[in-house]
Enzyme design. Structure first.
Site, mmCIF file in Angstrom:
data_model
loop_
_atom_site.group_PDB
_atom_site.id
_atom_site.type_symbol
_atom_site.label_atom_id
_atom_site.label_comp_id
_atom_site.label_asym_id
_atom_site.label_seq_id
_atom_site.Cartn_x
_atom_site.Cartn_y
_atom_site.Cartn_z
ATOM 1 N N ASN A 189 4.163 4.628 -3.974
ATOM 2 C CA ASN A 189 4.805 4.801 -2.675
ATOM 3 C C ASN A 189 5.811 3.664 -2.496
ATOM 4 O O ASN A 189 5.425 2.533 -2.222
ATOM 5 C CB ASN A 189 3.725 4.768 -1.570
ATOM 6 C CG ASN A 189 4.322 4.849 -0.183
ATOM 7 O OD1 ASN A 189 5.525 5.066 -0.022
ATOM 8 N ND2 ASN A 189 3.478 4.661 0.827
ATOM 9 N N LYS A 231 7.896 3.246 -0.229
ATOM 10 C CA LYS A 231 8.146 2.942 1.189
ATOM 11 C C LYS A 231 9.651 2.825 1.437
ATOM 12 O O LYS A 231 10.435 3.492 0.758
ATOM 13 C CB LYS A 231 7.363 1.694 1.604
ATOM 14 C CG LYS A 231 5.865 1.812 1.245
ATOM 15 C CD LYS A 231 4.991 0.788 1.878
ATOM 16 C CE LYS A 231 3.546 1.026 1.461
ATOM 17 N NZ LYS A 231 2.602 0.119 2.105
ATOM 18 N N HIS A 276 0.160 8.470 6.326
ATOM 19 C CA HIS A 276 0.073 7.059 5.943
ATOM 20 C C HIS A 276 -0.117 6.211 7.206
ATOM 21 O O HIS A 276 0.443 6.523 8.258
ATOM 22 C CB HIS A 276 1.347 6.637 5.198
ATOM 23 C CG HIS A 276 1.193 5.314 4.522
ATOM 24 N ND1 HIS A 276 1.250 4.118 5.219
ATOM 25 C CD2 HIS A 276 0.944 4.988 3.231
ATOM 26 C CE1 HIS A 276 1.054 3.119 4.359
ATOM 27 N NE2 HIS A 276 0.863 3.620 3.153
ATOM 28 N N GLU A 312 1.149 3.584 8.089
ATOM 29 C CA GLU A 312 2.408 3.082 8.659
ATOM 30 C C GLU A 312 3.084 4.168 9.500
ATOM 31 O O GLU A 312 3.765 3.861 10.475
ATOM 32 C CB GLU A 312 3.321 2.568 7.528
ATOM 33 C CG GLU A 312 2.789 1.246 6.974
ATOM 34 C CD GLU A 312 3.091 0.988 5.509
ATOM 35 O OE1 GLU A 312 3.962 1.663 4.938
ATOM 36 O OE2 GLU A 312 2.422 0.102 4.939
ATOM 37 N N GLU A 370 -7.027 4.277 2.318
ATOM 38 C CA GLU A 370 -6.245 3.046 2.368
ATOM 39 C C GLU A 370 -6.673 2.221 3.589
ATOM 40 O O GLU A 370 -6.182 2.469 4.702
ATOM 41 C CB GLU A 370 -4.751 3.367 2.493
ATOM 42 C CG GLU A 370 -4.176 4.131 1.330
ATOM 43 C CD GLU A 370 -2.675 3.889 1.198
ATOM 44 O OE1 GLU A 370 -2.249 3.551 0.091
ATOM 45 O OE2 GLU A 370 -1.941 4.012 2.203
ATOM 46 N N GLY A 423 -0.650 -4.361 1.599
ATOM 47 C CA GLY A 423 0.361 -5.414 1.562
ATOM 48 C C GLY A 423 -0.173 -6.811 1.821
ATOM 49 O O GLY A 423 0.585 -7.749 2.061
ATOM 50 N N SER A 452 -3.178 -2.947 -1.881
ATOM 51 C CA SER A 452 -3.116 -4.109 -2.782
ATOM 52 C C SER A 452 -3.640 -3.813 -4.186
ATOM 53 O O SER A 452 -4.285 -4.678 -4.800
ATOM 54 C CB SER A 452 -3.845 -5.311 -2.166
ATOM 55 O OG SER A 452 -3.201 -5.732 -0.982
HETATM 56 P P1 13P Z 1 0.323 -2.052 -1.169
HETATM 57 O O1 13P Z 1 -0.033 -1.614 -2.554
HETATM 58 O O2 13P Z 1 1.649 -2.755 -1.077
HETATM 59 O O3 13P Z 1 -0.796 -2.821 -0.536
HETATM 60 O O4 13P Z 1 0.517 -0.727 -0.298
HETATM 61 C C1 13P Z 1 -0.454 0.250 -0.334
HETATM 62 C C2 13P Z 1 0.066 1.442 0.341
HETATM 63 O O5 13P Z 1 0.265 1.449 1.545
HETATM 64 C C3 13P Z 1 0.380 2.612 -0.500
HETATM 65 O O6 13P Z 1 0.627 3.737 0.278
#
Ligand code: 13P
Length: 253
Positions: free
Chosen positions: A12, A14, A101, A103, A171, A177, A215
């Site tokens: 992803n 983003k 997601h 976010e 997640e 992150g 992560s």
């Molecule tokens: P990270 O791997 O940067 O922690 O992000 C995970 C994520 O949100 C994947 O959709």
């Protein structure tokens, strides 16, 4: 990891990158695929929407790495400024889409009912839906992680879900992150719960791939991917570096 399920590693990206970095990253992934041969997993990369068309050109005739969207609208078309429909993603060459997601849930106020509508639209368009669920730090601290995940799963799952058209991504919000991950027991506990619920809800629930995200890095991918009922990973930051992403793909048992 459930022995019989082929793992899925999804990157992803983003809201990151440019046309140039998209080209470079995909060129590196193509080279890795050429050098190492077919991976032991299905691989998907999910660029930001403006870069999917370019990514499709870059990956034309490359088998072994597919493209996905990061979100889609629940409607087929119409007056939804700034949004992308599931059919548009199909038209661009995507085979799957991430929905729900954390976010999107946080930045755009998406609740599980909205997520389910998006997942329904994805399935109707012929995409695989990667449905994301996960608790916040406060919810985990309050001992509510399992309840929250179970509730999100219950309300976000599309009506026509089956093992071929739906994957679940667990997640934990606090692991995204941050460089922090749950321990093996914590991941195992949630994945077992998701597996049990999938078994209750779907005839082929045992075959639904359950991804872990938050992560995931080259140095922790092997143990995470070996936890029972972890059938792949949804990778954020590390998917922006071709060597790291490839190393995670190569960590599949
Ligand atoms: P990270 O791997 O940067 O922690 O992000 C995970 C994520 O949100 C994947 O959709």
């Amino acid at each position: 990891m459930t022995e019989s399920l082929r793992p899925l590693i999804a990157g992803n990206w983003k809201m990151n990158g440019s046309r140039a970095t998209t080209r470079d990253l995909l060129a590196e992934l193509r080279a890795s695929l050429r050098e190492s041969g077919p991976a032991r997993c299905d691989i998907v990369v999910c660029p930001p929407a403006p870069h999917i068309a370019l990514a499709a050109v870059e990956m034309e005739a490359v088998s072994g790495i597919e493209l996905g969207g990061q979100d889609c609208h629940a409607a087929v078309s119409g007056a939804h400024t700034g949004d992308v429909s599931a059919a548009m993603l199909v038209d661009l060459g995507c085979t799957c889409v991430i929905v729900g997601h954390s976010e999107r849930r946080a930045d755009h106020g998406e609740d599980s009912e909205t997520v389910r509508a998006k997942a329904d639209a994805a399935l109707a368009a012929g995409l695989t839906a990667i449905v994301c669920i996960g608790e916040t730090h406060e919810e985990r601290d309050a001992g509510r992680a399992k309840d929250v995940v179970a509730r999100q799963l219950e309300s976000s799952l599309p009506g026509a879900a089956n093992a071929r058209n739906t994957a679940i991504a667990y997640e934990p919000v606090w692991a995204i992150g941050t460089g922090r991950t749950p321990d093996e027991a914590e991941i195992g506990e949630i994945h077992a719960l998701v597996r049990a619920r999938m078994g209750d809800r779907l005839e082929d629930g045992g075959g639904v791939r359950i991804l872990y995200g938050g992560s995931v890095k080259p140095d922790n991918a092997a143990w995470i991917l070996s936890v029972p009922d972890v059938n792949g990973a949804l990778v954020g930051g590390a998917s922006l570096d071709a060597a790291s992403f490839w190393s995670i793909c190569q960590s599949c048992p």
